[in-house]
Each structure stands twice: as C-alpha cells, then as structure tokens.
Design a protein around this motif. Structure first.
Motif, PDB file in Angstrom:
ATOM      1  N   GLY A   1      20.213  29.142  -5.736  1.00 16.96           N
ATOM      2  CA  GLY A   1      19.834  30.725  -5.962  1.00 16.96           C
ATOM      3  C   GLY A   1      18.475  31.064  -6.582  1.00 16.96           C
ATOM      4  N   VAL A   2      17.638  30.283  -6.785  1.00 19.77           N
ATOM      5  CA  VAL A   2      16.421  30.331  -7.504  1.00 19.77           C
ATOM      6  C   VAL A   2      15.276  30.277  -6.452  1.00 19.77           C
ATOM      7  CG1 VAL A   2      14.715  29.928  -9.174  1.00 19.77           C
ATOM      8  CG2 VAL A   2      17.102  30.027  -9.736  1.00 19.77           C
ATOM      9  N   GLU A   3      14.266  31.147  -6.211  1.00 24.07           N
ATOM     10  CA  GLU A   3      13.404  31.009  -5.292  1.00 24.07           C
ATOM     11  C   GLU A   3      11.919  31.256  -6.143  1.00 24.07           C
ATOM     12  OE1 GLU A   3      13.072  34.345  -2.244  1.00 24.07           O
ATOM     13  OE2 GLU A   3      15.221  33.620  -1.640  1.00 24.07           O
ATOM     14  N   LEU A   4      11.057  30.415  -5.488  1.00 27.06           N
ATOM     15  CA  LEU A   4       9.877  30.204  -6.131  1.00 27.06           C
ATOM     16  C   LEU A   4       8.849  31.165  -5.399  1.00 27.06           C
ATOM     17  CD1 LEU A   4       9.729  26.415  -6.949  1.00 27.06           C
ATOM     18  CD2 LEU A   4      10.158  28.310  -8.526  1.00 27.06           C
ATOM     19  N   ALA A   5       8.115  31.783  -5.914  1.00 24.67           N
ATOM     20  CA  ALA A   5       7.065  32.637  -5.194  1.00 24.67           C
ATOM     21  C   ALA A   5       5.833  32.009  -4.913  1.00 24.67           C
ATOM     22  CB  ALA A   5       7.047  34.229  -5.816  1.00 24.67           C
ATOM     23  N   ASP A   6       4.931  32.153  -3.850  1.00 29.19           N
ATOM     24  CA  ASP A   6       3.773  31.696  -3.539  1.00 29.19           C
ATOM     25  C   ASP A   6       3.749  30.168  -4.064  1.00 29.19           C
ATOM     26  OD1 ASP A   6       3.083  34.240  -2.377  1.00 29.19           O
ATOM     27  OD2 ASP A   6       2.386  34.985  -4.144  1.00 29.19           O
ATOM     28  N   PHE A   7       4.360  29.172  -3.552  1.00 31.09           N
ATOM     29  CA  PHE A   7       4.466  27.874  -4.243  1.00 31.09           C
ATOM     30  C   PHE A   7       3.806  27.102  -3.325  1.00 31.09           C
ATOM     31  CE2 PHE A   7       6.308  23.993  -5.347  1.00 31.09           C
ATOM     32  CZ  PHE A   7       6.350  24.132  -6.717  1.00 31.09           C
ATOM     33  N   PRO A   8       2.737  26.416  -3.444  1.00 35.79           N
ATOM     34  CA  PRO A   8       2.180  25.151  -2.775  1.00 35.79           C
ATOM     35  C   PRO A   8       2.952  23.855  -2.588  1.00 35.79           C
ATOM     36  CG  PRO A   8       0.469  26.108  -4.367  1.00 35.79           C
ATOM     37  CD  PRO A   8       2.041  26.546  -4.989  1.00 35.79           C
ATOM     38  N   VAL A   9       3.393  23.459  -1.329  1.00 33.67           N
ATOM     39  CA  VAL A   9       4.030  22.576  -1.033  1.00 33.67           C
ATOM     40  C   VAL A   9       3.375  21.323  -0.369  1.00 33.67           C
ATOM     41  CG1 VAL A   9       6.124  21.873   0.563  1.00 33.67           C
ATOM     42  CG2 VAL A   9       6.194  23.881  -0.795  1.00 33.67           C
ATOM     43  N   LEU A  10       3.525  20.286  -0.733  1.00 36.39           N
ATOM     44  CA  LEU A  10       2.586  18.992  -0.094  1.00 36.39           C
ATOM     45  C   LEU A  10       3.410  18.686   1.180  1.00 36.39           C
ATOM     46  CD1 LEU A  10       0.585  17.046  -0.139  1.00 36.39           C
ATOM     47  CD2 LEU A  10       1.944  15.569  -1.535  1.00 36.39           C
ATOM     48  N   VAL A  11       2.885  18.753   2.347  1.00 38.53           N
ATOM     49  CA  VAL A  11       3.272  18.171   3.663  1.00 38.53           C
ATOM     50  C   VAL A  11       2.696  17.043   3.806  1.00 38.53           C
ATOM     51  CG1 VAL A  11       3.661  18.747   6.044  1.00 38.53           C
ATOM     52  CG2 VAL A  11       3.843  20.616   4.318  1.00 38.53           C
ATOM     53  N   ARG A  12       3.438  15.749   4.213  1.00 37.58           N
ATOM     54  CA  ARG A  12       3.198  14.580   4.474  1.00 37.58           C
ATOM     55  C   ARG A  12       3.169  14.475   5.907  1.00 37.58           C
ATOM     56  NH1 ARG A  12       2.414  11.126   0.104  1.00 37.58           N
ATOM     57  NH2 ARG A  12       3.083  12.031  -1.858  1.00 37.58           N
ATOM     58  N   ILE A  13       2.018  14.380   6.701  1.00 39.57           N
ATOM     59  CA  ILE A  13       2.025  14.509   8.168  1.00 39.57           C
ATOM     60  C   ILE A  13       1.914  13.000   8.551  1.00 39.57           C
ATOM     61  CG2 ILE A  13       0.912  15.483  10.217  1.00 39.57           C
ATOM     62  CD1 ILE A  13       0.050  17.764   8.609  1.00 39.57           C
ATOM     63  N   SER A  14       2.487  12.353   9.448  1.00 44.16           N
ATOM     64  CA  SER A  14       2.259  11.113  10.104  1.00 44.16           C
ATOM     65  C   SER A  14       3.124  11.131  11.423  1.00 44.16           C
ATOM     66  CB  SER A  14       2.506   9.855   9.325  1.00 44.16           C
ATOM     67  OG  SER A  14       3.970  10.057   8.932  1.00 44.16           O
ATOM     68  N   GLU A  15       2.501  10.062  12.252  1.00 47.56           N
ATOM     69  CA  GLU A  15       3.515   9.939  13.607  1.00 47.56           C
ATOM     70  C   GLU A  15       4.583   9.306  13.347  1.00 47.56           C
ATOM     71  OE1 GLU A  15       0.385   7.716  15.746  1.00 47.56           O
ATOM     72  OE2 GLU A  15      -0.567   9.429  16.258  1.00 47.56           O
ATOM     73  N   SER A  16       4.874   8.683  12.117  1.00 41.70           N
ATOM     74  CA  SER A  16       6.246   8.157  11.883  1.00 41.70           C
ATOM     75  C   SER A  16       7.195   9.117  11.294  1.00 41.70           C
ATOM     76  CB  SER A  16       6.017   6.873  11.113  1.00 41.70           C
ATOM     77  OG  SER A  16       5.486   6.995   9.854  1.00 41.70           O
TER      78      SER A  16
ATOM     79  N   ASN B   1      -5.849  11.569   7.756  1.00 40.47           N
ATOM     80  CA  ASN B   1      -5.816  10.045   8.120  1.00 40.47           C
ATOM     81  C   ASN B   1      -5.199   9.938   9.200  1.00 40.47           C
ATOM     82  OD1 ASN B   1      -5.795   7.323   8.098  1.00 40.47           O
ATOM     83  ND2 ASN B   1      -4.650   7.299   6.205  1.00 40.47           N
ATOM     84  N   PRO B   2      -6.066   9.816  10.468  1.00 39.00           N
ATOM     85  CA  PRO B   2      -5.336   9.600  11.681  1.00 39.00           C
ATOM     86  C   PRO B   2      -4.776   7.996  11.779  1.00 39.00           C
ATOM     87  CG  PRO B   2      -7.562  10.260  11.911  1.00 39.00           C
ATOM     88  CD  PRO B   2      -7.379  10.185  10.448  1.00 39.00           C
ATOM     89  N   ASP B   3      -5.089   7.343  10.976  1.00 37.37           N
ATOM     90  CA  ASP B   3      -4.585   5.902  10.927  1.00 37.37           C
ATOM     91  C   ASP B   3      -3.358   5.862  10.005  1.00 37.37           C
ATOM     92  OD1 ASP B   3      -6.706   5.075  12.680  1.00 37.37           O
ATOM     93  OD2 ASP B   3      -8.110   5.044  10.913  1.00 37.37           O
ATOM     94  N   GLY B   4      -2.977   6.957   9.552  1.00 42.04           N
ATOM     95  CA  GLY B   4      -1.691   6.628   8.543  1.00 42.04           C
ATOM     96  C   GLY B   4      -1.152   8.158   8.368  1.00 42.04           C
ATOM     97  N   GLU B   5      -1.205   8.393   7.109  1.00 37.03           N
ATOM     98  CA  GLU B   5      -0.500   9.620   6.715  1.00 37.03           C
ATOM     99  C   GLU B   5      -1.649  10.667   6.116  1.00 37.03           C
ATOM    100  OE1 GLU B   5       3.410  10.323   4.162  1.00 37.03           O
ATOM    101  OE2 GLU B   5       1.938  10.106   2.950  1.00 37.03           O
ATOM    102  N   SER B   6      -1.469  11.965   6.629  1.00 34.17           N
ATOM    103  CA  SER B   6      -2.320  13.042   5.963  1.00 34.17           C
ATOM    104  C   SER B   6      -1.489  13.812   5.150  1.00 34.17           C
ATOM    105  CB  SER B   6      -2.648  14.030   7.122  1.00 34.17           C
ATOM    106  OG  SER B   6      -3.421  13.209   8.229  1.00 34.17           O
ATOM    107  N   LEU B   7      -2.201  14.367   4.056  1.00 32.73           N
ATOM    108  CA  LEU B   7      -1.642  15.335   2.808  1.00 32.73           C
ATOM    109  C   LEU B   7      -2.314  16.639   3.108  1.00 32.73           C
ATOM    110  CD1 LEU B   7      -2.117  12.730  -0.060  1.00 32.73           C
ATOM    111  CD2 LEU B   7      -0.078  12.985   1.607  1.00 32.73           C
ATOM    112  N   VAL B   8      -1.423  17.730   3.360  1.00 29.39           N
ATOM    113  CA  VAL B   8      -1.756  19.067   3.460  1.00 29.39           C
ATOM    114  C   VAL B   8      -0.972  19.938   2.464  1.00 29.39           C
ATOM    115  CG1 VAL B   8      -1.950  21.007   5.101  1.00 29.39           C
ATOM    116  CG2 VAL B   8      -2.251  18.660   5.856  1.00 29.39           C
ATOM    117  N   TRP B   9      -1.584  20.844   1.633  1.00 30.32           N
ATOM    118  CA  TRP B   9      -0.996  21.684   0.877  1.00 30.32           C
ATOM    119  C   TRP B   9      -0.568  22.891   1.622  1.00 30.32           C
ATOM    120  CZ3 TRP B   9       1.359  20.415  -3.900  1.00 30.32           C
ATOM    121  CH2 TRP B   9       0.733  18.961  -4.239  1.00 30.32           C
TER     122      TRP B   9
END
Length: 144
Positions: A38-53, A90-98
C-alpha cells in the motif's frame, strides 16, 4: 537539519516483449518484497538490468551503439516518456540503466523500447531528484 529517507528496492522484474519492428517494446513489471504493501514511492530511480538472457526477445544487434535508440515510458504506447540514465552499456553481457518511475509500488509496470526511431534522450540530471546531495553507483571490481 532535514532528514532524508533512503530506500532500497530489492525484487525481481519480469518482462514480455512485443516484436513490432522497427520498434520493439518490453513490458517490465516490478515485484518487490521489500516495498511495504500500500505504500508508493514517488519519483524513485529503479535499476533495470538489460541483457539478452534477462529479457526474452531482446537483442543488442537490434540496438544502436551505446543504447542510443532505447527509451522508457510509463504507458505501452510510449507517449509518457520516463527520464533515464545509462550507467553501463555492455553488448557482450548486462547493461545497467536507471529509470525514474513517477509512482512506484509492487506491481508497477513500465516499458522499454529499443530500435526506437525517435528515442528519448539519456537524461542523467532528470533521473535523480534535484535535492540529492550525491549519487554513487557502487560498481564492484572483478574478483572483489
């Protein structure tokens, strides 16, 4: 003295991809056991891990160098763009995007677009709140 609350999001993200070339879109759903119900965080940066796997159907071969053609939105149509900062590409693995999420709660969904012909700009200054004293990305060195 003003006190700042610090929160850490620990959870998983699931994705489903829609292949509608030239734009590809992946839905990202946040499932976080550390968020209070029930709690929401406002304007919160989330780390997204992007990879083909990690994201089924995602391919670095479909992306411009450095992730220059990616963007994030709060809606599936891509109209409500979200500020983001590419920390590591990192096209050879995992990219990190906030990605700055306007309202974050368990079950929040947002969307990654790639091969976007009109991508949103990589905007680090807009990703982080103006009243932050500092933001440190604590990368670990190999073998530590």
């Amino acid at each position: 003295m003003r006190k700042q609350a610090v929160a850490m999001l620990v959870g998983t993200m699931t994705s489903a991809i829609s292949m509608a070339a030239p734009l590809y879109r992946a839905e990202i759903a946040v499932s976080a056991s550390s968020l209070v119900a029930g709690v929401e965080l406002a304007d919160f940066p989330v780390l997204v891990r992007i990879s083909e796997s990690r994201i089924q159907g995602f391919s670095y071969a479909l992306c411009a160098p450095g992730g220059a053609d990616i963007s994030f939105s709060s809606d599936e149509s891509g109209n409500n763009r979200l500020p983001f900062e590419i920390d590591t590409w990192n096209p050879d693995g995992e990219s990190l995007v906030w990605v700055k999420i306007p309202s974050l709660a368990n079950g929040t969904k947002f969307y990654l677009a790639f091969s976007d012909t009109s991508p949103a700009a990589n905007t680090p200054a807009s990703t982080w709140k103006a009243d932050y004293s500092g933001v440190w990305h604590m990368r670990e060195a190999a073998g530590t």
